[in-house]
Design a protein around this motif. Structure first.
Motif, short mmCIF file in Angstrom:
data_model
loop_
_atom_site.label_atom_id
_atom_site.label_comp_id
_atom_site.label_asym_id
_atom_site.label_seq_id
_atom_site.Cartn_x
_atom_site.Cartn_y
_atom_site.Cartn_z
N ILE A 84 0.92 -1.32 0.07
CA ILE A 84 0.06 0.04 0.02
C ILE A 84 0.88 1.34 -0.05
CG2 ILE A 84 -1.70 1.47 1.29
CD1 ILE A 84 -3.01 -1.38 2.32
N MET A 85 1.84 1.29 1.04
CA MET A 85 2.56 2.55 1.07
C MET A 85 3.50 2.80 -0.27
SD MET A 85 1.29 3.88 3.98
CE MET A 85 2.09 5.30 3.51
N ARG A 86 3.87 1.59 -0.83
CA ARG A 86 4.87 1.68 -1.93
C ARG A 86 4.24 2.30 -3.27
NH1 ARG A 86 7.98 -3.95 -2.51
NH2 ARG A 86 8.66 -2.78 -4.43
N ARG A 166 1.78 10.23 13.86
CA ARG A 166 2.04 10.49 12.37
C ARG A 166 0.68 10.71 11.73
NH1 ARG A 166 6.94 8.25 14.42
NH2 ARG A 166 8.51 9.03 13.60
N ASN A 167 -0.19 9.70 11.79
CA ASN A 167 -1.49 9.84 10.90
C ASN A 167 -2.04 11.08 11.48
OD1 ASN A 167 -0.99 7.22 10.06
ND2 ASN A 167 -2.36 6.39 11.85
N TYR A 188 6.72 10.71 7.07
CA TYR A 188 5.86 9.68 7.01
C TYR A 188 6.23 8.56 5.91
CZ TYR A 188 0.81 8.23 7.54
OH TYR A 188 -0.01 7.23 7.96
N LEU A 189 6.72 8.70 4.68
CA LEU A 189 7.13 7.51 4.10
C LEU A 189 8.31 6.97 4.44
CD1 LEU A 189 6.27 8.81 0.42
CD2 LEU A 189 4.79 7.28 1.94
N GLY A 190 8.91 7.84 5.36
CA GLY A 190 10.01 7.30 5.92
C GLY A 190 9.97 6.65 7.46
#
Length: 220
Positions: A84-86, A166-167, A188-190
């Motif tokens: 999902i995140m990718r 973070r959300n 976030y992505l990190g």
């Protein structure tokens, strides 16, 4: 009947040949007796003890349910880090932020909370076995305790202290601002994904420990 000659004279005599009777006993039994013996042999454990197929106590039932829920939580988390995140990272930042915010809103529901945190019910059998140490083996007790602690600190607390904040921060940013884009691409992505992967690992470890405790409980 045979004929023999003795001193030139023919004599008639009967010779009774031996007869053989073969008693064939049925060797195949398709009845319940043969099936029961096979079933009893099939449920023997490696320790040589007869073990029933079904769970014997409510403690085993709760521990088994905990293992299933911990494994499910680990699977859900894995999908986020691996897929999902990718996928979200391939979109423009503003689109990725909007999709993630919508997902975070929809995912907060009672059913998800039960599946995601339900593995903590292992605390009950762990407590009971610790209080009744004479009735349960040491591996059963300590594997259950380890499973509970690993899931509590590695999945539950990480979620509360690292992922949820973070959300909430992502919900507050402007998807079109430079600050919002920077937060999405770096923190976030990190950071979020890194902590998400960590809680996935801890969930799987907790499920394995719970399974080992369940096996030890059945051998007690």
């Amino acid at each position: 009947f045979t004929q023999t000659f003795l001193h030139g004279k023919r004599h008639n005599q009967y010779i009774q040949k031996p007869t053989f009777k073969m008693a064939i006993a049925p060797t195949l039994d398709y009845g319940a007796t043969n099936f029961n013996s096979v079933a009893q042999e099939g449920v023997r454990t490696l320790s040589g003890k007869d073990t029933p197929w079904l769970l014997e106590s409510h403690l085993e039932t709760i521990m088994f349910t905990s293992v299933i829920l911990e494994a499910m939580a680990g699977g859900i988390i894995f999908i986020f880090s691996n897929t999902i995140m990718r996928t979200f990272a391939k979109f423009d930042a503003d689109i990725g932020i909007k999709m993630m915010n919508e997902l975070n809103i929809l995912i907060v529901n009672p059913l998800f909370a039960f599946v995601f945190f339900g593995g903590l019910i292992s605390a009950y059998p762990a407590k009971v076995m610790m209080m009744k140490a004479d009735q349960f083996s040491k591996p059963a007790r300590y594997y259950a305790l380890a499973s509970t602690l690993v899931f509590f600190f590695g999945e539950f607390l990480v979620t509360l202290t690292q992922n949820i904040p973070r959300n909430n921060a992502l919900l507050a940013v402007d998807p079109y601002s430079e600050e919002g884009i920077k937060y999405w691409e770096t923190d976030y992505l990190g950071g979020w994904v890194a902590w998400n992967t960590a809680r996935c690992v801890f969930s799987v470890i907790a499920a394995i420990l719970g399974g080992l405790s369940l096996v030890a409980m059945r051998d007690t």
